[in-house]
Design a protein around this motif. Structure first.
Motif, mmCIF file in Angstrom:
data_model
loop_
_atom_site.group_PDB
_atom_site.id
_atom_site.type_symbol
_atom_site.label_atom_id
_atom_site.label_comp_id
_atom_site.label_asym_id
_atom_site.label_seq_id
_atom_site.Cartn_x
_atom_site.Cartn_y
_atom_site.Cartn_z
ATOM 1 N N ASN A 47 45.744 58.736 -18.411
ATOM 2 C CA ASN A 47 44.671 57.760 -18.582
ATOM 3 C C ASN A 47 44.605 57.292 -20.023
ATOM 4 O OD1 ASN A 47 43.215 60.297 -19.402
ATOM 5 N ND2 ASN A 47 43.118 60.522 -17.194
ATOM 6 N N SER A 49 42.018 55.083 -22.919
ATOM 7 C CA SER A 49 40.684 54.540 -23.196
ATOM 8 C C SER A 49 40.613 53.955 -24.600
ATOM 9 C CB SER A 49 39.605 55.624 -23.032
ATOM 10 O OG SER A 49 39.691 56.577 -24.073
ATOM 11 N N THR A 58 38.057 52.352 -19.956
ATOM 12 C CA THR A 58 39.057 53.308 -19.483
ATOM 13 C C THR A 58 39.846 52.760 -18.294
ATOM 14 O OG1 THR A 58 37.737 54.429 -17.766
ATOM 15 C CG2 THR A 58 37.443 55.163 -20.043
ATOM 16 N N THR A 93 37.783 57.709 -14.300
ATOM 17 C CA THR A 93 38.902 58.632 -14.286
ATOM 18 C C THR A 93 38.433 60.068 -14.523
ATOM 19 O OG1 THR A 93 41.020 59.173 -15.330
ATOM 20 C CG2 THR A 93 39.356 58.173 -16.748
ATOM 21 N N GLY A 96 38.307 61.429 -17.809
ATOM 22 C CA GLY A 96 37.378 60.698 -18.663
ATOM 23 C C GLY A 96 36.310 61.574 -19.284
ATOM 24 N N HIS A 99 37.595 62.357 -22.559
ATOM 25 C CA HIS A 99 37.576 61.156 -23.409
ATOM 26 C C HIS A 99 36.171 60.954 -23.977
ATOM 27 C CE1 HIS A 99 41.465 59.023 -22.190
ATOM 28 N NE2 HIS A 99 41.432 60.105 -21.419
#
Length: 222
Positions: A47, A49, A58, A93, A96, A99
């Motif tokens: 992923n 972002s 993202t 995600t 995430g 993140h």
């Protein structure tokens, strides 16, 4: 604010202007395509972002498995970095969580990539810190691995933050990477162009290390 990209070897003016005016969504899509095309992640995941102020952008959940990384700007999720409801969005995600918490902790960070880069995965899977053997990776030092905890959890976020905190200055340089057990590389930095470059350097470094026994055999056979 547009996502900026450093010019390399003075590209044509019209191309530079187009890059400089890319939205965060467009930039994420560009890097996602590049990451997959260069075999730096797989269909199983990864992923990307970008943070602008209090907004996080993202790649969506299942960007690899269901979309095959064929993303468009409208596929990119956006939400408030401080709104807990972002975690409940079915399109958010799973990685995430890490993140969001990384951005909350490292106020200077504005870009993150998590990738299943194939040559780094053996190090992540078998718990081996990765020595920096290439000149292009010396800036990272030995690539460390977080302890094995519940995937996609806040505890995983805490372990990533703990390791990156030791070398926080790297965020503003070529990015601060760590390995997640059995899951690949997670790198925090300032812009996606620098981070995708770093992901590839680390992947090549891993390949060189894993090829060393074969090189030694060739050398012994001379």
């Amino acid at each position: 604010m547009a996502v900026s990209v450093g010019a390399v070897n003075e590209p044509p003016k019209h191309r530079t202007e187009n890059i400089m005016t890319m939205t965060p969504q467009e930039k994420i899509v560009q890097i996602a395509h590049l990451m997959f095309d260069r075999h730096l992640t797989d269909l199983a995941g990864g992923n990307i972002s970008v943070r602008e102020g209090d907004t996080i952008y993202t790649t969506p959940r299942y960007a690899g498995a269901r979309r095959h990384w064929d993303l468009q700007p409208e596929d990119i999720m956006a939400g408030s970095l401080w709104d807990e409801q972002i975690f409940d969005n079915p399109r958010f995600t799973r990685e995430g969580v890490s993140h969001v918490h990384a951005y909350r902790h490292f106020s200077e960070a504005t870009a993150i990539i998590h990738a299943h880069s194939p040559w780094t995965l053996p190090f992540a899977t078998f718990g081996l810190p990765m020595e920096a053997v290439l000149k292009s990776t010396q800036t990272f030092g030995a690539l460390e691995i977080t302890p094995e905890v519940e995937p996609y959890s806040e505890e995983q976020s805490d372990e990533i933050i703990r390791l990156v905190d030791r070398h926080r200055e790297r965020i503003g340089e070529h990015g601060a990477p760590v390995l997640i057990p059995g899951h690949g590389v997670f790198i925090i930095g300032l812009d996606l162009d620098t981070l995708i470059d770093s992901v590839e350097r680390l992947n090549t470094n891993a390949m060189v290390l894993l090829a060393r026994p074969l090189v030694e055999q060739l050398r012994a056979g001379r």
